[in-house]
Structure formats: C-alpha cells, structure tokens
Design a protein around this motif. Structure first.
Motif, PDB file in Angstrom:
ATOM      1  N   ALA A   1       0.840  -1.194   0.000  1.00  0.00           N
ATOM      2  CA  ALA A   1       0.000   0.000   0.000  1.00  0.00           C
ATOM      3  C   ALA A   1       0.878   1.247   0.000  1.00  0.00           C
ATOM      4  CB  ALA A   1      -0.917   0.013   1.216  1.00  0.00           C
ATOM      5  N   LYS A   2       0.544   2.223  -0.861  1.00  0.00           N
ATOM      6  CA  LYS A   2       1.326   3.464  -0.912  1.00  0.00           C
ATOM      7  C   LYS A   2       1.126   4.297   0.344  1.00  0.00           C
ATOM      8  CE  LYS A   2       1.501   3.819  -5.952  1.00  0.00           C
ATOM      9  NZ  LYS A   2       1.198   4.627  -7.151  1.00  0.00           N
ATOM     10  N   ASN A   3      -0.068   4.207   0.925  1.00  0.00           N
ATOM     11  CA  ASN A   3      -0.354   4.924   2.172  1.00  0.00           C
ATOM     12  C   ASN A   3      -0.920   3.915   3.170  1.00  0.00           C
ATOM     13  OD1 ASN A   3       0.195   7.732   1.267  1.00  0.00           O
ATOM     14  ND2 ASN A   3      -1.504   7.309  -0.131  1.00  0.00           N
ATOM     15  N   ALA A   4      -0.030   3.153   3.780  1.00  0.00           N
ATOM     16  CA  ALA A   4      -0.454   2.096   4.697  1.00  0.00           C
ATOM     17  C   ALA A   4      -1.159   2.673   5.907  1.00  0.00           C
ATOM     18  CB  ALA A   4       0.756   1.283   5.137  1.00  0.00           C
ATOM     19  N   LYS A   5      -2.275   2.025   6.301  1.00  0.00           N
ATOM     20  CA  LYS A   5      -2.974   2.449   7.500  1.00  0.00           C
ATOM     21  C   LYS A   5      -2.192   2.015   8.736  1.00  0.00           C
ATOM     22  CE  LYS A   5      -7.694   2.494   5.691  1.00  0.00           C
ATOM     23  NZ  LYS A   5      -9.081   2.027   5.893  1.00  0.00           N
ATOM     24  N   THR A   6      -2.450   2.698   9.835  1.00  0.00           N
ATOM     25  CA  THR A   6      -1.746   2.380  11.063  1.00  0.00           C
ATOM     26  C   THR A   6      -2.220   1.058  11.649  1.00  0.00           C
ATOM     27  OG1 THR A   6      -1.480   4.727  11.544  1.00  0.00           O
ATOM     28  CG2 THR A   6      -1.188   3.200  13.375  1.00  0.00           C
ATOM     29  N   LEU A   7      -3.541   0.832  11.625  1.00  0.00           N
ATOM     30  CA  LEU A   7      -4.100  -0.351  12.250  1.00  0.00           C
ATOM     31  C   LEU A   7      -5.007  -1.102  11.286  1.00  0.00           C
ATOM     32  CD1 LEU A   7      -5.069   1.105  15.743  1.00  0.00           C
ATOM     33  CD2 LEU A   7      -3.059  -0.267  15.197  1.00  0.00           C
ATOM     34  N   ARG A   8      -5.103  -2.418  11.502  1.00  0.00           N
ATOM     35  CA  ARG A   8      -6.029  -3.240  10.734  1.00  0.00           C
ATOM     36  C   ARG A   8      -7.450  -2.977  11.209  1.00  0.00           C
ATOM     37  NH1 ARG A   8      -4.307  -8.200   8.744  1.00  0.00           N
ATOM     38  NH2 ARG A   8      -6.128  -9.230   9.618  1.00  0.00           N
ATOM     39  N   GLU A   9      -8.410  -3.222  10.332  1.00  0.00           N
ATOM     40  CA  GLU A   9      -9.820  -3.139  10.708  1.00  0.00           C
ATOM     41  C   GLU A   9     -10.317  -4.562  10.928  1.00  0.00           C
ATOM     42  OE1 GLU A   9     -12.080  -0.824   7.969  1.00  0.00           O
ATOM     43  OE2 GLU A   9     -10.581   0.751   7.846  1.00  0.00           O
ATOM     44  N   GLY A  10     -10.036  -5.101  12.138  1.00  0.00           N
ATOM     45  CA  GLY A  10     -10.409  -6.469  12.441  1.00  0.00           C
ATOM     46  C   GLY A  10      -9.658  -7.434  11.551  1.00  0.00           C
ATOM     47  N   ALA A  11     -10.416  -8.281  10.815  1.00  0.00           N
ATOM     48  CA  ALA A  11      -9.804  -9.270   9.935  1.00  0.00           C
ATOM     49  C   ALA A  11      -9.702  -8.760   8.511  1.00  0.00           C
ATOM     50  CB  ALA A  11     -10.634 -10.564   9.965  1.00  0.00           C
ATOM     51  N   ARG A  12     -10.036  -7.515   8.273  1.00  0.00           N
ATOM     52  CA  ARG A  12     -10.002  -6.974   6.916  1.00  0.00           C
ATOM     53  C   ARG A  12      -8.685  -6.255   6.657  1.00  0.00           C
ATOM     54  NH1 ARG A  12     -14.896  -7.336   4.529  1.00  0.00           N
ATOM     55  NH2 ARG A  12     -16.739  -7.467   5.838  1.00  0.00           N
ATOM     56  N   GLY A  13      -8.314  -6.275   5.392  1.00  0.00           N
ATOM     57  CA  GLY A  13      -7.139  -5.526   4.980  1.00  0.00           C
ATOM     58  C   GLY A  13      -5.843  -6.252   5.316  1.00  0.00           C
ATOM     59  N   CYS A  14      -4.760  -5.672   4.861  1.00  0.00           N
ATOM     60  CA  CYS A  14      -3.436  -6.208   5.163  1.00  0.00           C
ATOM     61  C   CYS A  14      -2.428  -5.102   4.890  1.00  0.00           C
ATOM     62  CB  CYS A  14      -3.122  -7.438   4.312  1.00  0.00           C
ATOM     63  SG  CYS A  14      -2.853  -7.072   2.574  1.00  0.00           S
ATOM     64  N   CYS A  15      -1.160  -5.432   5.082  1.00  0.00           N
ATOM     65  CA  CYS A  15      -0.075  -4.507   4.746  1.00  0.00           C
ATOM     66  C   CYS A  15      -0.144  -3.209   5.537  1.00  0.00           C
ATOM     67  CB  CYS A  15      -0.088  -4.192   3.241  1.00  0.00           C
ATOM     68  SG  CYS A  15      -0.264  -5.633   2.204  1.00  0.00           S
ATOM     69  N   THR A  16      -0.674  -3.264   6.757  1.00  0.00           N
ATOM     70  CA  THR A  16      -0.699  -2.088   7.609  1.00  0.00           C
ATOM     71  C   THR A  16       0.635  -1.988   8.351  1.00  0.00           C
ATOM     72  OG1 THR A  16      -1.583  -3.300   9.507  1.00  0.00           O
ATOM     73  CG2 THR A  16      -3.183  -2.354   7.956  1.00  0.00           C
ATOM     74  N   ILE A  17       0.828  -0.871   9.005  1.00  0.00           N
ATOM     75  CA  ILE A  17       2.028  -0.702   9.821  1.00  0.00           C
ATOM     76  C   ILE A  17       2.031  -1.734  10.952  1.00  0.00           C
ATOM     77  CG2 ILE A  17       3.238   0.884  11.369  1.00  0.00           C
ATOM     78  CD1 ILE A  17       2.155   3.172   9.639  1.00  0.00           C
ATOM     79  N   GLU A  18       0.846  -2.044  11.460  1.00  0.00           N
ATOM     80  CA  GLU A  18       0.721  -3.063  12.509  1.00  0.00           C
ATOM     81  C   GLU A  18       1.199  -4.423  12.005  1.00  0.00           C
ATOM     82  OE1 GLU A  18      -2.761  -5.371  15.061  1.00  0.00           O
ATOM     83  OE2 GLU A  18      -3.258  -3.568  13.917  1.00  0.00           O
ATOM     84  N   ASP A  19       0.813  -4.773  10.768  1.00  0.00           N
ATOM     85  CA  ASP A  19       1.227  -6.055  10.202  1.00  0.00           C
ATOM     86  C   ASP A  19       2.743  -6.128  10.052  1.00  0.00           C
ATOM     87  OD1 ASP A  19      -1.337  -7.187   9.899  1.00  0.00           O
ATOM     88  OD2 ASP A  19      -1.686  -5.987   8.109  1.00  0.00           O
ATOM     89  N   ALA A  20       3.342  -5.048   9.580  1.00  0.00           N
ATOM     90  CA  ALA A  20       4.797  -5.019   9.436  1.00  0.00           C
ATOM     91  C   ALA A  20       5.474  -5.201  10.791  1.00  0.00           C
ATOM     92  CB  ALA A  20       5.234  -3.707   8.795  1.00  0.00           C
ATOM     93  N   GLY A  21       4.915  -4.575  11.823  1.00  0.00           N
ATOM     94  CA  GLY A  21       5.463  -4.718  13.166  1.00  0.00           C
ATOM     95  C   GLY A  21       5.344  -6.134  13.690  1.00  0.00           C
ATOM     96  N   ASP A  22       4.188  -6.784  13.414  1.00  0.00           N
ATOM     97  CA  ASP A  22       3.997  -8.173  13.843  1.00  0.00           C
ATOM     98  C   ASP A  22       5.015  -9.089  13.163  1.00  0.00           C
ATOM     99  OD1 ASP A  22       1.903  -7.525  15.511  1.00  0.00           O
ATOM    100  OD2 ASP A  22       0.337  -8.017  14.049  1.00  0.00           O
TER     101      ASP A  22
END
Length: 391
Positions: free
Chosen positions: A35-56
């Motif tokens: 994602a060019k503008n990754a979100k900070t947090l996931r919305e439950g089980a939706r989406g991926c490639c967030t900053i949270e996912d990278a941290g995990d």
C-alpha cells in the motif's frame, strides 16, 4: 538453500518461516509493503499490509533470530493488481486479485528480486503442497481442504514452482495456531485476513464507484426484454449476483432474479431466473500450466472459485503457447461462472493449470451422448503423468 520467507504479519507466514529454518535453510524474512499509504491499524480481519502487520512480522523475525526487511512493492502492486482489478470490472468482467497478486507480485516481482540478490527460493504461508513428480515439482492440494489455497496458486508456472516452498500444506489450521502458540508467537490468535486486501471495508461497489464515478444504466430482464430497473454503474455487478439489485420481486412474478450477464459497452445489466444462470461449457484464455503444457482432450476436475466445488469435466486445449485456449465441458452446470474469473484444472490432487474465463454458457450436446461421457478422440497420454498425494 538461501530462502526469502514472505512474512505478512499473520500466523501462517510466521510458522512457515520457522519451519524453513528448522529444515536447515538460511532464511531472511521479508514483508511486502503493498500500500502506498499504509494504514496504522487493521480493521479487524479486513485488509493487510498495515504498519501493525509489518510490526507483527518484525517481532516474529526477531524471535526467530533472522534478518528482516521491508520491500516496497507498492508500485507494481498498484499497476498489476489494483489497476488490473479496476480495468476488468470496467470491462464487465469479474477478476480474482489474489491470483493476479500471486502471479505478478509474490512469484514474479518478489521471486525475481530474491534471485537477483542471490537467494535460491521463496517460501510463503499458503496452504498447498509441492510434490516431486516424474517431470519436476508439482503443485498439489493441501491436506486441510477447508484452507486449501491451490486454486489461487494455479497461475504459477513450472519455473516458479521450482523456486517455491509451501511448508504448511501438510498441516491443518488449528495445528498451525497451536504450533505458533508453542513457539511463543504473539500472532498465534491473530484473525485471518479475508476479502480483498486493498478494500479494507469490504464494499467493492463503493470502492469502484469512487474510482469510476456513477454511470447511470438499465437493468433488463432476460425473459421479457423489458427494462425493470436502473443502476449507478454496471461495473458494480457480477454474474450470479442476487443481492443488491434494488428490485421489487413482486414486480417480477415473485421469483428471485440473478445477474446473468454484464454488457459493459452499453452499461446494461441483464437479470434472469435461476434456470438461465447455469453454465456447463467454459472457454478460457491466459492459460498457465503448473508444469509441462498439456495438449488434446483430458478428463480432469474443474474449479471456478477459491473454495468452490470441483466438478468432473472434459478439458480441450486449443492452440499452443501464449495463443492457447481452453474449452472445458462440465459434467454438471455451475452457477455464476463469470468472465474474468479463473478456472483451475486438477488431476486428482495435482493442479494441472488454469485459465481466465472468456465465455461461459450452455453447450450444445447430442441427445444420445451421456453427459460427461469420455470423448472417443480423447488423448490422455499427452497429459504428463502425476504422483498423487492424499488430501
């Protein structure tokens, strides 16, 4: 081997990476920033490639004691997956972005970069199996049929399979979560991602409308030829769809209606009763072989959805190379076979190959011929032999 472990930040890729280390490989963890503008947090089980996912993913890599990098794949992902997704819907087809991502990103852009940097292969957390066959490595279904992802890997060719590892194919999902917990991974109970990763709220029609704008058009009943309603964009509909048509059933003899076809050039959506929806002959292009190319006619299994039913069929290969096309006659009709979807062919548990549906409809059959009967001119000897695994 020197192996890049693709780490999404989920439980599956975490266990896959750990298993590759235990198998004796030199492993480096890589998280793909799509994602060019990754979100900070996931919305439950939706989406991926967030900053949270990278941290995990990074925390798992630290626990495993392996190097970890984030590779920016946002530009090729936007071009080859997102833009392709929009263009396909705009043309009246129904794409599967997961297959396109596996083909263009995870096993093309990622693998190419890994090889250029001196690595030998890529490992992912997909549920599928690699089996050594008489003609090289083969792609097979996973043991856990509820999680089997061989369908979305049906676009991989033999060169990509030769450089791929799927360490989870012999294990069920509950066992993977137990293993993750035993290894002390914080992601052991993390929800699985679902739906389309780049549409985090799950509203595909709304997402497409933001990009393509509203386009007023007609909804036409196939039976009567009458205009029975309107819509704000034919791109928001797919063959087999029943919900979201905005029609009063009482005005249509009380029977439910389904989308039977989408006519992009006129921006019209056609609907009909369930009896008009079934298709038992499918033509497909963009043919990909998970091994040596097949030719002639063969009795195989066909699947048109990621977790759909496998249907016995006769598949005929017409043409060769990039001009090859598939004509697949199903033993029983299937609902909702839409242009743009993928049809994946199986020989037992082995994935033979795939194609993108160009047309789906009813086949003209001789009354005396048994449905699903083996054609007299079938040539199964042209299909490379396979070694089966249990599933």
């Amino acid at each position: 081997m020197r192996v890049v472990a693709a780490m999404s930040g989920g439980v599956d890729s975490a266990v896959a990476a750990s298993r590759m280390i235990e198998a004796g490989h030199e492993v480096v963890g890589v998280h793909l920033a799509l994602a060019k503008n990754a979100k900070t947090l996931r919305e439950g089980a939706r989406g991926c490639c967030t900053i949270e996912d990278a941290g995990d993913a990074r925390r798992v890599a630290d626990r495993l004691g392996i190097p970890f990098y984030v590779w920016d794949m946002a530009t090729p992902f936007a071009r080859d997956v997102v833009e392709d997704f929009v263009a396909e819907y705009q043309a009246g087809r129904t794409p599967n972005p997961c297959l396109r991502c596996n083909e263009k990103i995870k096993f093309a852009a990622l693998l190419d970069k890994a090889l250029a940097l001196g690595f030998d292969a890529v490992a992912t957390g997909h549920y599928a199996q690699i089996v050594e066959g008489p003609h090289g490595r083969e792609l097979h279904r996973a043991v856990d049929m509820a999680k089997d992802q061989s369908y979305v890997l049906g676009v991989l060719d033999e060169e990509q399979l030769a450089r791929a590892f799927f360490p989870l194919g012999d294990t069920t999902k509950p066992q993977i979560r137990e293993e993750a917990a035993e290894r002390g991974f914080a992601v052991a109970k993390k929800p699985d991602s679902h739906d389309i990763c780049f549409i985090s709220d799950g509203d595909t029609r709304g997402w497409l409308t933001q990009r393509l704008g509203e386009q007023e058009g007609e909804i036409v009943d196939e039976g009567s030829g009458e205009v029975v309603g309107g819509h704000h964009g034919a791109y928001g509909f797919t063959v087999g769809q029943r919900r979201g048509l905005g029609l009063d059933r009482s005005d249509l003899d009380g029977q439910p209606r389904y989308v039977t076809r989408v006519e992009a050039e006129t921006n019209r959506v056609f609907i009909g009763t369930a009896d008009l929806l079934g298709a038992d002959e499918i033509e497909a292009d963009h043919v990909r072989w998970c091994g040596p190319a097949a030719s002639g006619r063969h009795r195989l299994g066909a699947q048109i959805r990621a977790h759909g039913e496998e249907i016995p069929a006769t598949a005929e290969v017409r043409g060769e190379g990039s001009d090859a096309r598939l004509v697949v006659r199903l033993d029983s009709a299937v609902r909702g076979a839409a242009p743009g979807q993928s049809i994946v062919l199986y020989d037992g548990t082995r994935v033979v190959g795939s194609g993108t549906i160009a047309r789906a409809g009813r086949a003209a059959r001789a009354p005396s011929a048994p449905v699903g009967g083996k054609p007299a001119d079938e040539s199964p000897a042209r299909l490379p032999p396979t070694r089966r695994t249990s599933a």
